[in-house]
Design a protein around this motif. Sequence first.
Motif, short mmCIF file in Angstrom:
data_model
loop_
_atom_site.label_atom_id
_atom_site.label_comp_id
_atom_site.label_asym_id
_atom_site.label_seq_id
_atom_site.Cartn_x
_atom_site.Cartn_y
_atom_site.Cartn_z
N CYS A 119 62.11 71.16 44.27
CA CYS A 119 63.52 71.25 43.94
C CYS A 119 63.68 72.19 42.74
N PRO A 120 64.85 72.82 42.61
CA PRO A 120 65.08 73.73 41.48
C PRO A 120 65.17 72.94 40.17
N ASN A 121 64.78 73.60 39.07
CA ASN A 121 64.89 72.96 37.76
C ASN A 121 65.67 73.86 36.81
N HIS A 122 65.93 73.33 35.63
CA HIS A 122 66.87 73.96 34.69
C HIS A 122 66.26 75.03 33.80
N VAL A 123 64.95 75.25 33.87
CA VAL A 123 64.26 76.08 32.87
C VAL A 123 64.63 77.56 32.96
N ILE A 124 64.93 78.14 31.79
CA ILE A 124 65.14 79.58 31.66
C ILE A 124 64.03 80.21 30.84
N ALA A 125 63.70 79.63 29.67
CA ALA A 125 62.69 80.22 28.79
C ALA A 125 62.15 79.18 27.83
N TYR A 126 60.99 79.50 27.22
CA TYR A 126 60.36 78.66 26.20
C TYR A 126 60.11 79.49 24.94
N PRO A 127 61.06 79.54 24.01
CA PRO A 127 60.89 80.36 22.81
C PRO A 127 59.99 79.74 21.75
N HIS A 128 59.68 78.46 21.86
CA HIS A 128 58.86 77.73 20.88
C HIS A 128 58.26 76.52 21.60
N PRO A 129 57.08 76.04 21.17
CA PRO A 129 56.46 74.90 21.85
C PRO A 129 57.34 73.66 21.97
N ASN A 130 58.28 73.47 21.05
CA ASN A 130 59.17 72.31 21.10
C ASN A 130 60.49 72.60 21.80
N VAL A 131 60.69 73.82 22.26
CA VAL A 131 62.03 74.24 22.69
C VAL A 131 62.02 74.80 24.11
N VAL A 132 63.01 74.39 24.89
CA VAL A 132 63.26 75.01 26.18
C VAL A 132 64.72 75.47 26.21
N ILE A 133 64.92 76.66 26.74
CA ILE A 133 66.27 77.14 27.04
C ILE A 133 66.51 76.84 28.51
N GLY A 134 67.54 76.06 28.78
CA GLY A 134 67.80 75.66 30.15
C GLY A 134 69.23 75.95 30.58
N LYS A 135 69.45 75.86 31.88
CA LYS A 135 70.80 75.99 32.40
C LYS A 135 71.61 74.77 31.96
N ARG A 136 72.82 74.99 31.53
CA ARG A 136 73.68 73.87 31.18
C ARG A 136 74.19 73.23 32.46
N LEU A 137 73.98 71.95 32.59
CA LEU A 137 74.34 71.22 33.80
C LEU A 137 75.29 70.08 33.48
N ASP A 138 76.00 69.65 34.47
CA ASP A 138 76.74 68.39 34.38
C ASP A 138 75.78 67.30 34.84
N ILE A 139 75.28 66.52 33.89
CA ILE A 139 74.27 65.51 34.22
C ILE A 139 74.89 64.40 35.07
N LEU A 140 74.23 64.08 36.15
CA LEU A 140 74.72 63.01 37.01
C LEU A 140 74.61 61.68 36.28
N PRO A 141 75.57 60.78 36.50
CA PRO A 141 75.63 59.53 35.72
C PRO A 141 74.66 58.45 36.20
N VAL A 142 73.63 58.86 36.94
CA VAL A 142 72.64 57.91 37.43
C VAL A 142 71.25 58.44 37.07
N GLU A 143 70.46 57.58 36.42
CA GLU A 143 69.09 57.92 36.11
C GLU A 143 68.20 57.42 37.24
N ILE A 144 67.38 58.31 37.76
CA ILE A 144 66.57 57.98 38.92
C ILE A 144 65.16 57.58 38.47
N VAL A 145 64.84 56.31 38.63
CA VAL A 145 63.51 55.81 38.28
C VAL A 145 62.76 55.53 39.57
#
Length: 315
Positions: free
Chosen positions: A74-100
């Motif tokens: 499935c597609p993911n939000h990742v655009i870039a990693y400018p620092h080991p602690n940081v990801v630049i991602g696509k801004r999404l409307d997070i679905l209101p359900v957490e899938i466990v």
Amino acid sequence: MASLPVLDDAFIPELPNRYKGKVRENYDLPDGSRIIIATDRISAFDRILAAIPFKGAVLTQTARHWFEKTGDICPNHVIAYPHPNVVIGKRLDILPVEIVVRGYLAGTTSTSILTKYKAGERSMYGVTLPDGMRDNEKLPEAIITPTSKAFDGGHDEPLSPAEILDQKLLTSEQWETVSRHALGLFKRGQELSAKNGLILADTKYEFGTDEQGNIILADEIHTPDSSRFWIAESYDSAFTSGKRPRSFDKDFIRSWVVERCDPYKDDIPEIPAELIEQTSDVYIQAYKMITGKRFARDMNPEPLKAIREALKVYF
């Protein structure tokens, strides 16, 4: 411990639209992307327990490993990693359900199937489990145990597929899509983890939608913070003796806390420095075992300053 750098806060005033989560801090940029900074905070029981050196980088880089291994599912939000602690991602409307997704009867939190099972429940999350199951027993097949997605420090609440649809949290098509993606990701995670001597017992996924309504995998995937990993060689003997298999997930600190208080009602005792240092080592070892790669510790005494420098282009 004083010599180990810790990123316990990631406030950068030059960046816009800050949102501070339990572990991550986000900044929304005008171009529709999002800066996500993983701090070293560790959370459980809907609260912050401590800050663990290098944890944020471990989570970000472990997730990076898995995003790269599952992009075909499935597609993911990742655009870039400018620092080991940081990801630049696509801004999404997070679905209101957490899938466990769970492959074993395990867990310690109030929403875990083991906690509910030991309290006498057999029907939960739209699934009925048989009587006579034991702690940490493998389920006949992986199941999805969705919860409401709590924002701003709220509490996750169990949901069934019927409740998700009845409450219009997701459309039928969205539920079918996230279920298919989640089970596919979990299967891939279990297969690749097994090759490294690990059992992926359960994990959580967060999905969002982009401007076109496409469902995109967000947040993190198969990290020690979002998943329960067990050392495979420890499972059989532990299960036979009724003990918990060896792990390197948040249960390491969770268990210490639970032994000393009711974490949902009481103040959390101060976590000993020795336990924090051991937990840091556990996260680093987890990275090595999960990815098969060596973790490079960044000993910069001012991690936030380094992150600011890496993100200057976005000011």
